[in-house]
Design a protein around this motif. Structure first.
Motif, PDB file in Angstrom:
ATOM      1  N   ARG A 655       0.839  -1.214   0.000  1.00 24.86           N
ATOM      2  CA  ARG A 655       0.000   0.000   0.000  1.00 24.86           C
ATOM      3  C   ARG A 655       0.865   1.252   0.000  1.00 24.86           C
ATOM      4  O   ARG A 655       0.495   2.277  -0.587  1.00 24.86           O
ATOM      5  CB  ARG A 655      -0.930   0.007   1.215  1.00 24.86           C
ATOM      6  N   ASP A 658       1.858   1.834  -3.591  1.00 26.58           N
ATOM      7  CA  ASP A 658       0.752   2.390  -4.373  1.00 26.58           C
ATOM      8  C   ASP A 658       0.530   3.864  -4.027  1.00 26.58           C
ATOM      9  O   ASP A 658       0.367   4.702  -4.919  1.00 26.58           O
ATOM     10  CB  ASP A 658      -0.521   1.595  -4.094  1.00 26.58           C
ATOM     11  N   GLU A 662       1.109   7.010  -6.678  1.00 24.70           N
ATOM     12  CA  GLU A 662      -0.026   7.855  -7.025  1.00 24.70           C
ATOM     13  C   GLU A 662       0.204   9.309  -6.616  1.00 24.70           C
ATOM     14  O   GLU A 662      -0.179  10.242  -7.330  1.00 24.70           O
ATOM     15  CB  GLU A 662      -1.298   7.320  -6.364  1.00 24.70           C
ATOM     16  N   ARG A 678      -4.783  10.631  -1.888  1.00 25.61           N
ATOM     17  CA  ARG A 678      -4.196   9.281  -1.754  1.00 25.61           C
ATOM     18  C   ARG A 678      -3.342   9.173  -0.498  1.00 25.61           C
ATOM     19  O   ARG A 678      -3.402   8.170   0.219  1.00 25.61           O
ATOM     20  CB  ARG A 678      -3.345   8.958  -2.993  1.00 25.61           C
ATOM     21  N   ILE A 763       5.355  -4.323  -4.660  1.00 27.26           N
ATOM     22  CA  ILE A 763       4.080  -4.779  -5.210  1.00 27.26           C
ATOM     23  C   ILE A 763       3.844  -6.206  -4.727  1.00 27.26           C
ATOM     24  O   ILE A 763       4.704  -7.076  -4.886  1.00 27.26           O
ATOM     25  CB  ILE A 763       4.095  -4.711  -6.743  1.00 27.26           C
TER      26      ILE A 763
END
Length: 926
Positions: A655, A658, A662, A678, A763
């Motif tokens: 997370r 990500d 972003e 985000r 990831i």
């Protein structure tokens, strides 16, 4: 370490301290080292007026620019945020003249040189206020490079630009119709005039025709009839065919006025179909005068009084003359009545007075040759405008650009470098502060032009004049062109277009790669902030805190407190629940709020309540870090993510990856709203609400290796997250980052650390999928507890029925986490197929049957009463929405998004009734 942090975040305790730290350590400085191989990032600051003080527009602009600057510095760029202030010709002169007026002194009493000395004195006393306020906002500009547009070097650049353009035939002097500000006593460019619709009057009067009869004309400015040199009619208007070639007689001055046929000026369907023509005081009439070779009769002096061409009205102020002319026409029997009329009134942006079109000899820039390459740069993509919608507006304006009047009848500013010879009449234009003799005949009887240059002319040179132009300096070579320009869309033409034209002309390439335009900050109801409306908010009141009495007195100066308070509360409805005033929200909360709005919106409705919400977010960051400090001491934090085997640690790193990817994309795309959303969701919704809660059983357990791994992952993720947040909220992140374990090679400030990007985490689709299932199952239990109003501390038995082996293994593996977050003392995992136990609430999540056993825990009578209340409320809402949707014409007339929203609301309430019906049946079993 945890006890070193206070229990709550107090911004005032840290902001000044860390700003001093950044300055002392040269954090903001760009490098001049020719061997510095880093890519460069240059952002010219939209220079604030030296007269200025911080307002919400500045706060928005400064915040967005500083985010860009800090982010690129953290990406490894040699970053220059070029600061400076503008001399602001009209605005500054008006301020100083007002001061003199209090002592009954005028600038003319002092003389030009003494007055300019007085302005410099004022600048020394007050001119740094805006810079001090910018620093409160955390701006990381290279202050040692700050430039004032009246500095000697910059002034030489301004003169050089004027001289070159003049000798290239792109600057000329001519008598033209211009806008004149009678209060400021200067000409204005079209862009310095705001035209807004106001209530006015359409007055009709008759001109006697020379051979008998009359022709009636209509006007909104009756006093200008003193300068009429024609009456125009449409050649095809049958009402006036008999008047072709005739003359009318002016009733007040000895003047025969021709009746001319003009299909361009006259609309036969408007008014009487006959138009009075005043070529010296109306732009359309001026063009008509050129078409018919009409006399230019000037009737106003520079103060807006009628001159000798006005006959008996000479000496009257223009608006008094309007009344006098109407009375005189009435006395002569020529008035034909008046009616209310909405019309566009042009007012000076600086003084607010109604401006007058007047003939004047001024200096102009021939803009078409300069605009063409500036337009081409955008059309070919050399310069990109974001949001993209503004590209068409830019193209339209540059295609239809008018010549630019650059002379101003002021004393404060860059004096036009032109000298006129009394002996031979020659004009010498040269880059010099003084000239001793005429370059043509050698006479010493010369006089410099009295006018100064438009402020936008000098500020149009900003991207390159700040770097030493016209000299070929290392700074000019290194820092031109700039990377980005960030500014408000409202000065796209005032300033941005001028810089594009000047930059390409003098430097051969566009001054920016990107032009980033932000929105206008307005009040909560969407109205522009104004001290007339009483909805202005001083950003420093939001940062430092202030009671509403002080806030509203600034918003509506001089008004009774009750009136000011009422208007302010109307403009900001959310303040009704905010007590007696604004708390000290701090700079970080204000910055994060301003970044959370979409740049795609043309208006940003500022909500103090939203700032309060992000103040809570800052407090959340503070307290989460305070909690974490108790566990991360001794953690090993490297430059890359630590190895992780526990599902929650693998999930957090996924997370984190990500969120940081972003967030960086949001910065790169100038979508700070996406980036902040985000990061907010990651920190509060994932790191705090889930990860920290899930680590509590780990840290309370006996598995030393699990503790070590979790400690290292927590320390790493928290340090990286603070770096990701730093461009938006620099003060709190610096304070907390300094206390965390960090990589050994970390710099003196988080502002010089690396911005997290792809690769900061890992990831891990499996960990995300499995954790998502756990979150959904826990969420289902929490929803049932909330809907049935189960006491937060109550332990409730839970049964999970699942058939899929892998998912069942995940649930079993994380049993302790499930028990902790569900608050259950009895968790059973079963295969599906059994009947629902009596008194059990049923839900489904992630392929799992979730049963929460409520019998003996929820009071049956209280639960039934609650359900009935909720049902009545939901049914009432369903009836209202069905009535609204069924109303005649609603679906056709209402905007599609409103209809869709109403339908979704109805569907939601129907679903609520279904859930409540199930709950009512369950209540019978309790």
């Amino acid at each position: 370490m945890a006890d070193e942090l206070t229990k709550g975040f107090e911004p005032k305790d840290i902001e000044a301290r860390w700003y001093a730290h950044w300055q002392a350590n040269g954090v903001f400085a760009a490098s001049d080292d020719p061997n510095d191989a880093r890519p460069r990032y240059v952002l010219p600051m939209p220079l604030p007026n030296v007269t200025g003080s911080l307002h919400m527009g500045h706060a928005m602009m400064c915040t967005l620019e500083d985010v860009l600057t800090r982010a690129h510095r953290m990406m490894g760029f040699n970053t220059l945020y070029q600061p400076g202030t503008d001399h602001a010709g009209i605005a500054t002169q008006v301020v100083v003249e007002r001061q003199l007026k209090r002592d009954n002194v005028s600038r003319h009493d002092l003389g030009r040189d003494t007055f300019i000395e007085r302005v410099w004195e004022w600048k020394a006393e007050c001119g740094s206020r805006i810079v001090e306020q910018q620093q409160v906002l955390g701006l990381s500009a290279d202050w040692q490079r700050s430039v004032f547009t009246m500095d000697a070097g910059y002034s030489r650049a301004v003169r050089e630009a004027f001289v070159r353009l003049y000798h290239e035939g792109l600057i000329y002097r001519a008598k033209r119709l211009i806008y004149w500000d009678c209060a400021a006593q200067t000409v204005l460019s079209n862009l310095e005039v705001d035209s807004e619709e106001e209530n006015g009057e359409l007055f009709e009067f008759a001109y006697p025709v020379e051979d008998g009869g009359e022709i009636v004309v209509a006007t909104t400015r009756p006093e200008t009839m003193l300068g009429d040199s024609a009456v125009a009619i449409h050649p095809d208007d049958p009402r006036y065919t008999h008047l072709h070639g005739k003359f009318v007689v002016h009733p007040f001055v000895e003047r025969r006025i021709p009746i001319v046929c003009d299909p361009i000026l006259v609309d036969p369907t408007f008014g009487t179909g006959a138009v009075k023509v005043t070529p010296a005081h109306d732009f359309n009439d001026f063009e008509t005068g050129k078409r018919h070779n009409l006399e230019l009769i000037e009737i106003l002096d520079s103060e807006g009084r009628i001159n000798d061409h006005g006959g008996s009205f000479a000496g009257l102020e223009r608006f008094e003359a309007r009344k006098a002319v109407k009375r005189a026409l009435d006395e002569k029997g020529l008035a034909r009545g008046a009616k209310g009329h909405r019309l566009m009134i042009p007012r000076s942006q600086r003084t607010g007075t109604v401006v007058e079109p007047m003939l004047s000899t001024q200096w102009f820039v021939k803009t078409e040759p300069l605009a063409k390459p500036a337009l081409e740069a955008v059309q070919t993509g050399k310069t990109v405008i974001l949001p993209e919608e503004w590209t068409k507006t830019y193209e339209h304006w540059m295609t239809n650009i008018l010549d630019w009047c650059i002379s101003r009848q002021l004393w404060w500013g860059h004096r036009i470098p032109a000298w006129y010879c009394d002996a031979c009449g020659h004009a010498t234009v040269v880059n010099a502060e003084a000239l001793s003799a005429c370059e043509k005949c050698g006479s010493t009887s010369i006089k410099q032009d009295e006018d100064v240059l438009d402020t936008w002319f000098s500020s149009g040179l900003w991207p390159f004049a700040t770097q030493g132009w016209p000299d070929k300096t290392p700074a000019l070579e290194r820092f031109y062109p700039a990377s980005d320009l960030e500014t408000g869309y409202d000065i796209l033409f005032f300033w941005v277009a001028r810089m594009m034209m000047m930059g390409i002309h003098f430097m051969g390439e566009p001054p920016f790669k990107r032009i980033l335009l932000h929105s206008l900050v307005v009040d909560e109801t969407g109205k522009k902030m104004s001290k007339v409306i009483g909805n202005v908010i001083d950003p420093l009141d939001l940062i430092n805190g202030s009671d509403f009495e002080n806030v509203v007195q600034k918003a509506l100066p001089g008004a009774p407190l009750d009136e000011a308070m009422k208007k302010f509360k109307k403009a900001y409805p959310s303040t009704a629940s905010m007590g007696a005033g604004f708390e000290a929200y701090g700079t970080d909360a204000l910055r994060f709020t301003l970044c959370s709005y979409s740049p795609q919106s043309k208006r940003i409705p500022l909500s103090p309540k939203k700032i309060e919400g992000y103040r809570h977010f800052c407090n959340k960051i503070w307290n989460a870090t305070r909690f974490a400090l108790g566990y991360v001491e001794g953690a090993t934090v490297g430059a890359s993510a630590p190895a992780a085997t526990l599902r929650i640690n693998r999930w957090l790193l996924a997370r984190l990856e990500d969120a940081c990817v972003e967030a960086k994309k949001g910065i790169d795309d100038f979508r700070f709203d996406d980036a902040t959303a985000r990061l907010y969701h990651f920190f509060w919704g994932e790191l705090c609400d889930w990860y920290l809660e899930l680590t509590k059983p780990v840290f309370a357990g006996d598995d030393a290796e699990a503790k070590r791994e979790t400690r290292d992952v927590l320390a790493y993720a928290l340090e990286a997250t603070l770096r990701a947040l730093h461009p938006f909220i620099p003060f709190i992140t610096e304070e907390l980052w300094q206390r965390l374990p960090k990589p050994a090679s970390s710099p003196v400030s988080i502002a010089l650390a690396r911005l997290p990007e792809a690769g900061v985490g890992r990831i891990d689709a499996d960990a995300v999928r499995e954790m998502t299932a756990l979150q959904e199952v826990i969420g289902a239990v929490r929803t049932i507890r909330s809907e049935r109003e189960v006491h937060p501390a109550a332990q409730v038995p839970v049964v999970l029925r699942v058939s899929e082996p892998t998912l069942r293994a995940v649930l079993e593996d994380d049993r302790r986490s499930l028990e902790t977050l569900m608050k259950t003392s009895s968790l059973s995992l079963e295969l599906p197929g059994g009947s629902r136990p009596e008194g059990a609430a049923l839900s489904h999540a992630a392929g799992v049957e979730v049963l929460v056993l409520l019998k003996g825990i929820v009071d049956p009578a209280g639960e039934k009463a609650r359900i009935e209340r909720e049902l009545k409320k939901a049914q009432k809402n369903v009836e209202a929405l069905e009535k609204k949707l069924g109303a005649k014409g609603f679906a056709d007339r209402a905007p599609p998004e409103v209809v869709k929203e109403t339908e979704e609301q109805l569907q939601g309430y129907r679903e609520r009734i279904r859930i409540l019906d199930e709950a009512r049946a369950l209540a019978e079993e309790l």
